[in-house]
Design a protein around this motif. Structure first.
Motif, PDB file in Angstrom:
ATOM      1  N   LEU A   1       0.838  -1.199   0.000  1.00 15.57           N
ATOM      2  CA  LEU A   1       0.000   0.000   0.000  1.00 15.57           C
ATOM      3  C   LEU A   1       0.871   1.247   0.000  1.00 15.57           C
ATOM      4  O   LEU A   1       0.573   2.232  -0.689  1.00 15.57           O
ATOM      5  CB  LEU A   1      -0.921  -0.001   1.227  1.00 15.57           C
ATOM      6  N   GLY A   2       1.969   1.224   0.762  1.00 17.31           N
ATOM      7  CA  GLY A   2       2.871   2.364   0.798  1.00 17.31           C
ATOM      8  C   GLY A   2       3.454   2.675  -0.569  1.00 17.31           C
ATOM      9  O   GLY A   2       3.538   3.836  -0.977  1.00 17.31           O
ATOM     10  N   VAL A   3       3.858   1.626  -1.305  1.00 14.52           N
ATOM     11  CA  VAL A   3       4.401   1.814  -2.646  1.00 14.52           C
ATOM     12  C   VAL A   3       3.336   2.389  -3.567  1.00 14.52           C
ATOM     13  O   VAL A   3       3.591   3.338  -4.333  1.00 14.52           O
ATOM     14  CB  VAL A   3       4.941   0.486  -3.210  1.00 14.52           C
ATOM     15  N   LEU A   4       2.123   1.841  -3.516  1.00 19.55           N
ATOM     16  CA  LEU A   4       1.039   2.326  -4.377  1.00 19.55           C
ATOM     17  C   LEU A   4       0.702   3.782  -4.085  1.00 19.55           C
ATOM     18  O   LEU A   4       0.440   4.570  -4.998  1.00 19.55           O
ATOM     19  CB  LEU A   4      -0.207   1.451  -4.187  1.00 19.55           C
ATOM     20  N   LEU A   5       0.723   4.152  -2.812  1.00 19.71           N
ATOM     21  CA  LEU A   5       0.430   5.538  -2.447  1.00 19.71           C
ATOM     22  C   LEU A   5       1.504   6.484  -2.970  1.00 19.71           C
ATOM     23  O   LEU A   5       1.201   7.593  -3.436  1.00 19.71           O
ATOM     24  CB  LEU A   5       0.307   5.666  -0.927  1.00 19.71           C
ATOM     25  N   CYS A   6       2.759   6.055  -2.926  1.00 19.66           N
ATOM     26  CA  CYS A   6       3.843   6.894  -3.452  1.00 19.66           C
ATOM     27  C   CYS A   6       3.777   6.991  -4.972  1.00 19.66           C
ATOM     28  O   CYS A   6       4.090   8.040  -5.551  1.00 19.66           O
ATOM     29  CB  CYS A   6       5.202   6.348  -3.002  1.00 19.66           C
ATOM     30  N   VAL A   7       3.364   5.919  -5.641  1.00 22.92           N
ATOM     31  CA  VAL A   7       3.164   5.978  -7.085  1.00 22.92           C
ATOM     32  C   VAL A   7       2.031   6.951  -7.414  1.00 22.92           C
ATOM     33  O   VAL A   7       2.129   7.749  -8.363  1.00 22.92           O
ATOM     34  CB  VAL A   7       2.863   4.580  -7.652  1.00 22.92           C
ATOM     35  N   LEU A   8       0.947   6.903  -6.617  1.00 21.09           N
ATOM     36  CA  LEU A   8      -0.153   7.850  -6.805  1.00 21.09           C
ATOM     37  C   LEU A   8       0.348   9.281  -6.648  1.00 21.09           C
ATOM     38  O   LEU A   8      -0.014  10.175  -7.441  1.00 21.09           O
ATOM     39  CB  LEU A   8      -1.264   7.568  -5.795  1.00 21.09           C
ATOM     40  N   ALA A   9       1.173   9.518  -5.649  1.00 21.57           N
ATOM     41  CA  ALA A   9       1.727  10.855  -5.438  1.00 21.57           C
ATOM     42  C   ALA A   9       2.565  11.285  -6.641  1.00 21.57           C
ATOM     43  O   ALA A   9       2.498  12.440  -7.087  1.00 21.57           O
ATOM     44  CB  ALA A   9       2.571  10.876  -4.164  1.00 21.57           C
ATOM     45  N   ALA A  10       3.354  10.347  -7.188  1.00 18.82           N
ATOM     46  CA  ALA A  10       4.178  10.666  -8.358  1.00 18.82           C
ATOM     47  C   ALA A  10       3.317  11.022  -9.564  1.00 18.82           C
ATOM     48  O   ALA A  10       3.642  11.930 -10.330  1.00 18.82           O
ATOM     49  CB  ALA A  10       5.094   9.486  -8.688  1.00 18.82           C
ATOM     50  N   VAL A  11       2.213  10.317  -9.747  1.00 16.53           N
ATOM     51  CA  VAL A  11       1.301  10.612 -10.859  1.00 16.53           C
ATOM     52  C   VAL A  11       0.706  12.008 -10.695  1.00 16.53           C
ATOM     53  O   VAL A  11       0.622  12.787 -11.657  1.00 16.53           O
ATOM     54  CB  VAL A  11       0.187   9.551 -10.936  1.00 16.53           C
ATOM     55  N   CYS A  12       0.276  12.334  -9.473  1.00 17.52           N
ATOM     56  CA  CYS A  12      -0.290  13.665  -9.216  1.00 17.52           C
ATOM     57  C   CYS A  12       0.740  14.756  -9.495  1.00 17.52           C
ATOM     58  O   CYS A  12       0.412  15.821 -10.049  1.00 17.52           O
ATOM     59  CB  CYS A  12      -0.769  13.756  -7.766  1.00 17.52           C
ATOM     60  N   TRP A  13       1.975  14.517  -9.115  1.00 18.08           N
ATOM     61  CA  TRP A  13       3.061  15.470  -9.377  1.00 18.08           C
ATOM     62  C   TRP A  13       3.247  15.668 -10.875  1.00 18.08           C
ATOM     63  O   TRP A  13       3.322  16.800 -11.364  1.00 18.08           O
ATOM     64  CB  TRP A  13       4.339  14.944  -8.721  1.00 18.08           C
ATOM     65  N   ALA A  14       3.302  14.554 -11.612  1.00 12.14           N
ATOM     66  CA  ALA A  14       3.553  14.640 -13.051  1.00 12.14           C
ATOM     67  C   ALA A  14       2.433  15.394 -13.770  1.00 12.14           C
ATOM     68  O   ALA A  14       2.699  16.263 -14.609  1.00 12.14           O
ATOM     69  CB  ALA A  14       3.699  13.233 -13.627  1.00 12.14           C
ATOM     70  N   VAL A  15       1.194  15.055 -13.460  1.00  7.48           N
ATOM     71  CA  VAL A  15       0.064  15.738 -14.094  1.00  7.48           C
ATOM     72  C   VAL A  15       0.114  17.234 -13.798  1.00  7.48           C
ATOM     73  O   VAL A  15      -0.097  18.076 -14.681  1.00  7.48           O
ATOM     74  CB  VAL A  15      -1.274  15.141 -13.607  1.00  7.48           C
ATOM     75  N   SER A  16       0.415  17.576 -12.562  1.00  8.37           N
ATOM     76  CA  SER A  16       0.427  18.979 -12.161  1.00  8.37           C
ATOM     77  C   SER A  16       1.518  19.764 -12.867  1.00  8.37           C
ATOM     78  O   SER A  16       1.310  20.926 -13.249  1.00  8.37           O
ATOM     79  CB  SER A  16       0.606  19.082 -10.641  1.00  8.37           C
ATOM     80  N   VAL A  17       2.693  19.160 -13.054  1.00  6.15           N
ATOM     81  CA  VAL A  17       3.793  19.860 -13.727  1.00  6.15           C
ATOM     82  C   VAL A  17       3.432  20.142 -15.182  1.00  6.15           C
ATOM     83  O   VAL A  17       3.667  21.244 -15.692  1.00  6.15           O
ATOM     84  CB  VAL A  17       5.098  19.040 -13.648  1.00  6.15           C
ATOM     85  N   VAL A  18       2.842  19.161 -15.854  1.00  6.26           N
ATOM     86  CA  VAL A  18       2.456  19.346 -17.251  1.00  6.26           C
ATOM     87  C   VAL A  18       1.381  20.430 -17.379  1.00  6.26           C
ATOM     88  O   VAL A  18       1.377  21.215 -18.334  1.00  6.26           O
ATOM     89  CB  VAL A  18       1.963  18.016 -17.852  1.00  6.26           C
ATOM     90  N   VAL A  19       0.482  20.495 -16.400  1.00  9.25           N
ATOM     91  CA  VAL A  19      -0.560  21.528 -16.409  1.00  9.25           C
ATOM     92  C   VAL A  19       0.025  22.892 -16.039  1.00  9.25           C
ATOM     93  O   VAL A  19      -0.357  23.927 -16.605  1.00  9.25           O
ATOM     94  CB  VAL A  19      -1.696  21.152 -15.427  1.00  9.25           C
ATOM     95  N   GLN A  20       0.960  22.892 -15.106  1.00  5.17           N
ATOM     96  CA  GLN A  20       1.515  24.139 -14.585  1.00  5.17           C
ATOM     97  C   GLN A  20       2.444  24.833 -15.576  1.00  5.17           C
ATOM     98  O   GLN A  20       2.475  26.071 -15.639  1.00  5.17           O
ATOM     99  CB  GLN A  20       2.278  23.842 -13.285  1.00  5.17           C
TER     100      GLN A  20
END
Length: 309
Positions: free
Chosen positions: A155-174
């Protein structure tokens, strides 16, 4: 003209260095404050502290509201990067040590390149696809290294992957929005939106803050003022002056710094298998970003942005 370009590059490099150091320290302070604050409460307290600091800076400097054309980007990055990312990372670090969490999060630059191919028409070169495969293999290895923790470690790994996805989407939008708004405007807007998104955690924050030791409370405030208010602003400042891919490269040093900091401050040392998985994560990112890259034009000058940015 040549001298001016050189100065801007040095400023972007300095801003990126500040971001990397402060973001690395965040992984350690999250582990420290996480003993007293639940993931949602810690995220809300961090964002609230950051918002107060950023709004105060805007008032002092006379910075104006960002133009309406950037509000959509601010809303998306505020909810995903400042909101979901921070809750997921806080939660993930309850099951992973700081260094391991940082290594999983650092697949973000590969995801940024992938999303840029879809939405910014940068294509999908073979090196990019190979890098993605290697990085996600590393994430799986990191998960296996924590197999003794059972489903909690997974679960910890999946949550960190989710965080990485949110970061990536935000950078492309930003990235495109930074041609119209200043770094301070984008960061303040995103932090305020993230704070509003995390308001449902208010009861937990109030309850836990009254019982938390002073060291945990100070760690929470530090997270808000430095890795959030300052580091996210220096990130946006540098991102506006270089490509998203090059900014992703600057985060490669984060896991190494986190491992060093967590070893010195928390006594946490990742297992050899976790280090191998982290090496795969970083190798995948390096493979994806190797080869020639096409420079992007400099951001347009926005008359509404603060000249002091």
């Amino acid at each position: 003209m040549a001298q001016r370009i050189e100065t801007v590059d040095k400023g972007a490099m300095a801003a990126a260095a500040v971001t990397v150091i402060l973001w690395a320290s965040a992984f350690v302070f999250i582990r420290s404050a996480g003993h007293a604050f639940s993931p949602g409460a810690l995220a809300l307290g961090r964002l609230l502290s950051g918002s107060i600091a950023l709004i105060a800076i805007m008032v002092i400097t006379g910075e104006r509201f960002p133009p309406r054309s950037t509000w959509r980007a601010i809303l998306i990055s505020g909810v995903l990067w400042f909101g979901v990312y921070m809750v997921a990372l806080n939660w993930g670090e309850r099951h992973l040590d700081a260094g391991t969490a940082a290594m999983v999060i650092n697949i973000g630059p590969v995801l940024i390149a992938l999303l840029s191919g879809f939405f910014l028409a940068e294509g999908f070169p073979p090196r990019l696809m190979a890098g993605i495969a290697v990085s996600f293999t590393g994430a799986v290895i990191v998960g296996l290294s924590n197999s003794d923790g059972g489903s909690a470690a997974a679960l910890g790994v999946l949550l960190c992957v989710l965080a990485a996805v949110c970061w990536a989407v935000s950078v492309v939008v930003q990235k495109p929005a930074l041609t119209q708004a200043s770094a301070l405007q984008m960061t303040t807007g995103g932090c305020v939106v993230g704070t509003l998104a995390c308001l449902p955690f208010s009861p937990q924050l109030i309850t836990e803050a009254t019982a938390a030791p002073i060291t945990s409370t100070l760690s929470l405030i530090y997270l808000g003022v430095f890795p959030t208010a300052l580091a996210f602003t220096t990130w946006a400042y540098a991102l506006a002056r270089t490509t998203a891919g090059k900014m992703g490269v600057t985060t490669y040093a984060v896991p190494a710094l986190v491992i060093l900091m967590s070893w010195l401050a928390l006594g946490e040392v990742p297992t050899l298998l976790a280090l191998l998985g982290g090496l795969f994560c970083l190798s995948g990112v390096a493979i994806a970003r190797s080869g020639s890259t096409r420079p992007l034009p400099a951001p347009a000058v926005n008359p509404e942005a603060s000249p002091a940015e």
